[in-house]
Scaffold this active site. Structure first.
Site, PDB file in Angstrom:
ATOM      1  N   THR A  42     -63.540  -0.114 -16.464  1.00 42.72           N
ATOM      2  CA  THR A  42     -63.161  -0.851 -15.066  1.00 42.72           C
ATOM      3  C   THR A  42     -62.117  -0.503 -14.443  1.00 42.72           C
ATOM      4  O   THR A  42     -61.004  -0.321 -15.122  1.00 42.72           O
ATOM      5  CB  THR A  42     -63.385  -2.357 -15.416  1.00 42.72           C
ATOM      6  N   ASP A  43     -61.814  -0.536 -13.109  1.00 45.72           N
ATOM      7  CA  ASP A  43     -60.681  -0.350 -12.534  1.00 45.72           C
ATOM      8  C   ASP A  43     -59.549  -1.511 -12.757  1.00 45.72           C
ATOM      9  O   ASP A  43     -58.452  -1.513 -12.285  1.00 45.72           O
ATOM     10  CB  ASP A  43     -60.845  -0.277 -11.008  1.00 45.72           C
ATOM     11  N   GLU A  44     -60.071  -2.521 -13.293  1.00 40.52           N
ATOM     12  CA  GLU A  44     -59.041  -3.975 -13.703  1.00 40.52           C
ATOM     13  C   GLU A  44     -58.219  -3.464 -14.884  1.00 40.52           C
ATOM     14  O   GLU A  44     -57.056  -3.973 -14.895  1.00 40.52           O
ATOM     15  CB  GLU A  44     -59.837  -4.867 -14.048  1.00 40.52           C
ATOM     16  N   TYR A  59     -59.779 -10.419 -20.376  1.00 44.79           N
ATOM     17  CA  TYR A  59     -61.064  -9.412 -20.016  1.00 44.79           C
ATOM     18  C   TYR A  59     -60.386  -7.906 -19.941  1.00 44.79           C
ATOM     19  O   TYR A  59     -60.797  -7.103 -20.785  1.00 44.79           O
ATOM     20  CB  TYR A  59     -61.752  -9.911 -18.701  1.00 44.79           C
ATOM     21  N   LYS A  61     -60.758  -4.412 -22.383  1.00 42.67           N
ATOM     22  CA  LYS A  61     -61.269  -3.225 -21.800  1.00 42.67           C
ATOM     23  C   LYS A  61     -60.329  -2.172 -21.965  1.00 42.67           C
ATOM     24  O   LYS A  61     -60.671  -1.117 -22.197  1.00 42.67           O
ATOM     25  CB  LYS A  61     -61.880  -3.394 -20.346  1.00 42.67           C
TER      26      LYS A  61
HETATM   27  P1  NAD Z   1     -73.219  -8.040 -17.773  1.00 43.03           P
HETATM   28  O1  NAD Z   1     -72.151  -9.191 -18.241  1.00 43.03           O
HETATM   29  O2  NAD Z   1     -74.085  -8.366 -16.697  1.00 43.03           O
HETATM   30  O3  NAD Z   1     -73.825  -7.598 -18.843  1.00 43.03           O
HETATM   31  C1  NAD Z   1     -73.233  -7.396 -20.345  1.00 43.03           C
HETATM   32  C2  NAD Z   1     -74.417  -7.316 -21.090  1.00 43.03           C
HETATM   33  O4  NAD Z   1     -73.739  -6.743 -22.518  1.00 43.03           O
HETATM   34  C3  NAD Z   1     -75.362  -8.317 -21.349  1.00 43.03           C
HETATM   35  O5  NAD Z   1     -76.632  -7.966 -21.317  1.00 43.03           O
HETATM   36  C4  NAD Z   1     -75.053  -8.682 -22.971  1.00 43.03           C
HETATM   37  O6  NAD Z   1     -76.024  -9.520 -23.500  1.00 43.03           O
HETATM   38  C5  NAD Z   1     -74.686  -7.455 -23.459  1.00 43.03           C
HETATM   39  N1  NAD Z   1     -73.496  -7.715 -24.508  1.00 43.03           N
HETATM   40  C6  NAD Z   1     -72.796  -8.469 -24.644  1.00 43.03           C
HETATM   41  N2  NAD Z   1     -71.822  -8.406 -25.867  1.00 43.03           N
HETATM   42  C7  NAD Z   1     -72.748  -7.551 -26.526  1.00 43.03           C
HETATM   43  C8  NAD Z   1     -72.774  -7.193 -27.898  1.00 43.03           C
HETATM   44  N3  NAD Z   1     -71.879  -7.671 -28.838  1.00 43.03           N
HETATM   45  N4  NAD Z   1     -73.677  -6.177 -28.377  1.00 43.03           N
HETATM   46  C9  NAD Z   1     -74.695  -5.899 -27.714  1.00 43.03           C
HETATM   47  N5  NAD Z   1     -74.880  -6.100 -26.206  1.00 43.03           N
HETATM   48  C10 NAD Z   1     -73.775  -7.194 -25.851  1.00 43.03           C
HETATM   49  O7  NAD Z   1     -72.034  -6.988 -17.388  1.00 43.03           O
HETATM   50  P2  NAD Z   1     -71.988  -6.039 -16.406  1.00 43.03           P
HETATM   51  O8  NAD Z   1     -71.377  -6.576 -14.873  1.00 43.03           O
HETATM   52  O9  NAD Z   1     -73.291  -5.105 -16.024  1.00 43.03           O
HETATM   53  O10 NAD Z   1     -71.124  -4.841 -16.701  1.00 43.03           O
HETATM   54  C11 NAD Z   1     -71.619  -3.890 -17.738  1.00 43.03           C
HETATM   55  C12 NAD Z   1     -70.194  -2.882 -18.011  1.00 43.03           C
HETATM   56  O11 NAD Z   1     -69.385  -2.316 -16.726  1.00 43.03           O
HETATM   57  C13 NAD Z   1     -69.174  -3.607 -18.823  1.00 43.03           C
HETATM   58  O12 NAD Z   1     -68.524  -2.848 -19.868  1.00 43.03           O
HETATM   59  C14 NAD Z   1     -68.238  -4.064 -17.648  1.00 43.03           C
HETATM   60  O13 NAD Z   1     -66.913  -4.175 -18.199  1.00 43.03           O
HETATM   61  C15 NAD Z   1     -68.106  -2.842 -16.806  1.00 43.03           C
HETATM   62  N6  NAD Z   1     -67.772  -2.967 -15.381  1.00 43.03           N
HETATM   63  C16 NAD Z   1     -68.452  -4.025 -14.634  1.00 43.03           C
HETATM   64  C17 NAD Z   1     -67.997  -3.935 -13.161  1.00 43.03           C
HETATM   65  C18 NAD Z   1     -68.714  -5.190 -12.403  1.00 43.03           C
HETATM   66  O14 NAD Z   1     -68.486  -5.443 -11.170  1.00 43.03           O
HETATM   67  N7  NAD Z   1     -69.767  -5.901 -12.822  1.00 43.03           N
HETATM   68  C19 NAD Z   1     -67.328  -3.173 -12.667  1.00 43.03           C
HETATM   69  C20 NAD Z   1     -66.579  -2.359 -13.678  1.00 43.03           C
HETATM   70  C21 NAD Z   1     -66.944  -1.969 -14.752  1.00 43.03           C
HETATM   71  O1  DAU Z   2     -62.931  -4.636 -10.775  1.00 41.82           O
HETATM   72  C1  DAU Z   2     -64.243  -4.596 -11.738  1.00 41.82           C
HETATM   73  C2  DAU Z   2     -64.531  -5.814 -12.309  1.00 41.82           C
HETATM   74  O2  DAU Z   2     -65.021  -6.769 -11.149  1.00 41.82           O
HETATM   75  C3  DAU Z   2     -65.257  -5.799 -13.380  1.00 41.82           C
HETATM   76  O3  DAU Z   2     -64.490  -5.327 -14.599  1.00 41.82           O
HETATM   77  C4  DAU Z   2     -65.560  -7.207 -14.036  1.00 41.82           C
HETATM   78  O4  DAU Z   2     -66.414  -7.197 -15.083  1.00 41.82           O
HETATM   79  C5  DAU Z   2     -66.208  -8.035 -12.895  1.00 41.82           C
HETATM   80  O5  DAU Z   2     -66.473  -9.396 -13.282  1.00 41.82           O
HETATM   81  C6  DAU Z   2     -65.229  -7.870 -11.609  1.00 41.82           C
HETATM   82  O6  DAU Z   2     -64.183  -8.606 -11.829  1.00 41.82           O
HETATM   83  P1  DAU Z   2     -63.631  -9.752 -10.669  1.00 41.82           P
HETATM   84  O7  DAU Z   2     -62.737 -10.722 -11.303  1.00 41.82           O
HETATM   85  O8  DAU Z   2     -63.059  -9.153  -9.552  1.00 41.82           O
HETATM   86  O9  DAU Z   2     -65.089 -10.308 -10.232  1.00 41.82           O
HETATM   87  P2  DAU Z   2     -65.393 -11.869  -9.918  1.00 41.82           P
HETATM   88  O10 DAU Z   2     -66.711 -11.957  -9.459  1.00 41.82           O
HETATM   89  O11 DAU Z   2     -65.103 -12.849 -10.847  1.00 41.82           O
HETATM   90  O12 DAU Z   2     -64.333 -12.389  -8.508  1.00 41.82           O
HETATM   91  C7  DAU Z   2     -64.370 -11.323  -7.664  1.00 41.82           C
HETATM   92  C8  DAU Z   2     -63.369 -12.169  -6.639  1.00 41.82           C
HETATM   93  O13 DAU Z   2     -63.650 -13.276  -5.925  1.00 41.82           O
HETATM   94  C9  DAU Z   2     -61.912 -12.427  -7.265  1.00 41.82           C
HETATM   95  O14 DAU Z   2     -60.820 -12.007  -6.249  1.00 41.82           O
HETATM   96  C10 DAU Z   2     -61.980 -13.949  -7.534  1.00 41.82           C
HETATM   97  C11 DAU Z   2     -62.818 -14.298  -6.491  1.00 41.82           C
HETATM   98  N1  DAU Z   2     -63.783 -15.667  -6.690  1.00 41.82           N
HETATM   99  C12 DAU Z   2     -64.396 -15.508  -7.915  1.00 41.82           C
HETATM  100  C13 DAU Z   2     -65.311 -16.519  -8.173  1.00 41.82           C
HETATM  101  C14 DAU Z   2     -66.362 -16.515  -9.252  1.00 41.82           C
HETATM  102  C15 DAU Z   2     -63.540 -16.756  -5.977  1.00 41.82           C
HETATM  103  O15 DAU Z   2     -62.716 -16.737  -5.088  1.00 41.82           O
HETATM  104  N2  DAU Z   2     -64.324 -17.805  -6.195  1.00 41.82           N
HETATM  105  C16 DAU Z   2     -65.271 -17.609  -7.426  1.00 41.82           C
HETATM  106  O16 DAU Z   2     -66.025 -18.520  -7.640  1.00 41.82           O
END
Ligand code: NAD
Ligand code: DAU
Length: 343
Positions: free
Chosen positions: A124-126, A148, A152
């Protein structure tokens, strides 16, 4: 026949990725390994189960014995499995360290043991932390700020070390915020969309001016597949859409699209350690031949449409165990908020 493992394939991005893989007519076997935590949802891939090229295994990436029984003969592993919600990592970090760090380590060990020729780590970019001006490049140091992102980042370090020390053929993707179908309603865009539909408060953290770069999930899936296929071993690839928006802008868009009442917008106390802005330079992935296909307004329309059409999907989540989490995370902050319907 090519053997592909997708860990976390029942989650948000993983399920969109599996859908994309199976759209190809290729001779491939796709095995989803997913623990089905609160974030995993078999409904995300249930319509794909009739495709005989897809296999689902419920299991944990930390389970070394299970990996011994699944991984031999694999051509490529995409590791999506992770604990992913920043707010939850602030409440409890142990499961993040376990899955994101120890789980990745266990997969790396087995990838080495079975000489699997490709390992794609979905990062992730985080991991870079916050940046007020400019954009992070792949060579910048990692400065994670939440449990988190620290988990990562630790995983990325392990991947790098296994590549440098043992020659493990790994690549890493670091994408910005994804949005689109199947995203759990704990996350910002689906939470605000579904709350707006339900006429509930839209709880905006702090001043609402934090910035994220939003990439449509299918664009990210194409980028990940491209990196898996053509990325240089040992390298990191940023993925982003150049769609930087404040949270306030998005909240207002959601009100506009859903026709919700403006007064639902509620500024609440901030997330501890809240990163102000994320932005990544995507020159490297562009050179591989990737560019986004879906811009933010089109992506938001598609996403809103999906949540409007799939009320059953998100209602069953919101009316289940999520209720307790929501109340713990938001109730007091919403009750004590001072600014409603912010202009
Ligand atoms: P998500 O939370 O929707 O899904 C995660 C999945 O992993 C779930 O299906 C969960 O059951 C499974 N899981 C959790 N722990 C596990 C374990 N120990 N063994 C096997 N399966 C397990 O997540 P997402 O948003 O789809 O993110 C997927 C990947 O992309 C993650 O690695 C996350 O860090 C990365 N990512 C997400 C975002 C975003 O914006 N959502 C952005 C950048 C990177
Ligand atoms: O940047 C990539 C990441 O983006 C991924 O690695 C993470 O898995 C994914 O959860 C996401 O992280 P963020 O913290 O950026 O996403 P989130 O949806 O939790 O929040 C997005 C923005 O919105 C953040 O600035 C916090 C704000 N927010 C979020 C929630 C849930 C609010 O203001 N209110 C809320 O209730």
């Amino acid at each position: 026949m090519k053997k592909i493992i997708v860990t976390g394939g029942a989650g948000f991005i993983g399920s969109n990725f599996v859908r994309m893989l199976l759209k190809k007519k290729a001779r491939q076997k796709v095995t989803v390994l997913d623990k089905l935590t609160y974030a995993g949802n078999l409904d995300n891939i249930s319509d794909l189960m009739k495709d005989r090229r897809l296999e689902f295994i419920k299991g944990d990436i930390c389970n070394a014995r299970l990996l011994d029984s699944i991984l031999p003969g694999t051509d490529i592993i995409y590791n999506f499995a992770a604990e992913t919600h920043v707010d939850r990592s602030i409440l409890e970090a142990g499961s993040f360290v376990k899955t994101d760090v120890v789980g990745t380590y266990t997969l790396l060990q087995k990838t080495l043991k079975y000489s699997i020729p490709r390992f794609v780590q979905i990062s992730t970019d985080e991991v870079y932390g916050s940046i007020l001006k400019g954009k992070f490049r792949e060579t910048d140091p990692m400065l994670p700020n939440s449990p988190y992102s620290a988990s990562k980042a630790a995983a990325d370090m392990l991947v790098r070390s296994f590549h440098k020390t043992y020659g493990l053929p790994a690549v890493i993707t670091r994408s910005s915020n994804n949005y689109g179908p199947n995203q759990h309603p704990e996350k910002f865009i689906p939470l605000f969309l579904t709350n707006a539909i339900e006429g509930k408060p839209l709880p905006l953290y702090g001043d609402g001016k934090n910035i994220r770069d939003w990439v449509y999930v299918e664009d990210n899936c194409r980028a990940i597949e491209l990196v898996g296929r053509s990325g240089k071993t040992g390298e990191i690839y940023n993925i982003g859409a150049g769609e930087e928006k404040t949270n306030l802008y998005i909240a207002r868009k959601i009100i506009e699209i859903t026709g919700a009442d403006k007064s639902l917008l509620t500024l609440i106390s901030d997330r501890p350690g809240h990163d102000r802005r994320y932005a990544v330079c995507t020159r490297k992935i562009s050179r591989l031949g990737w560019k986004k296909k879906v811009g933010f307004s089109e992506g938001m329309q598609k996403t809103a449409r999906w949540y409007i059409d799939n009320e059953k999907w998100w209602k069953s989540i919101k009316e289940g165990a999520f209720k307790r989490y929501y109340s713990r995370m938001y109730s007091r902050r919403i009750d004590t908020s001072v600014k409603k319907g912010t202009e």
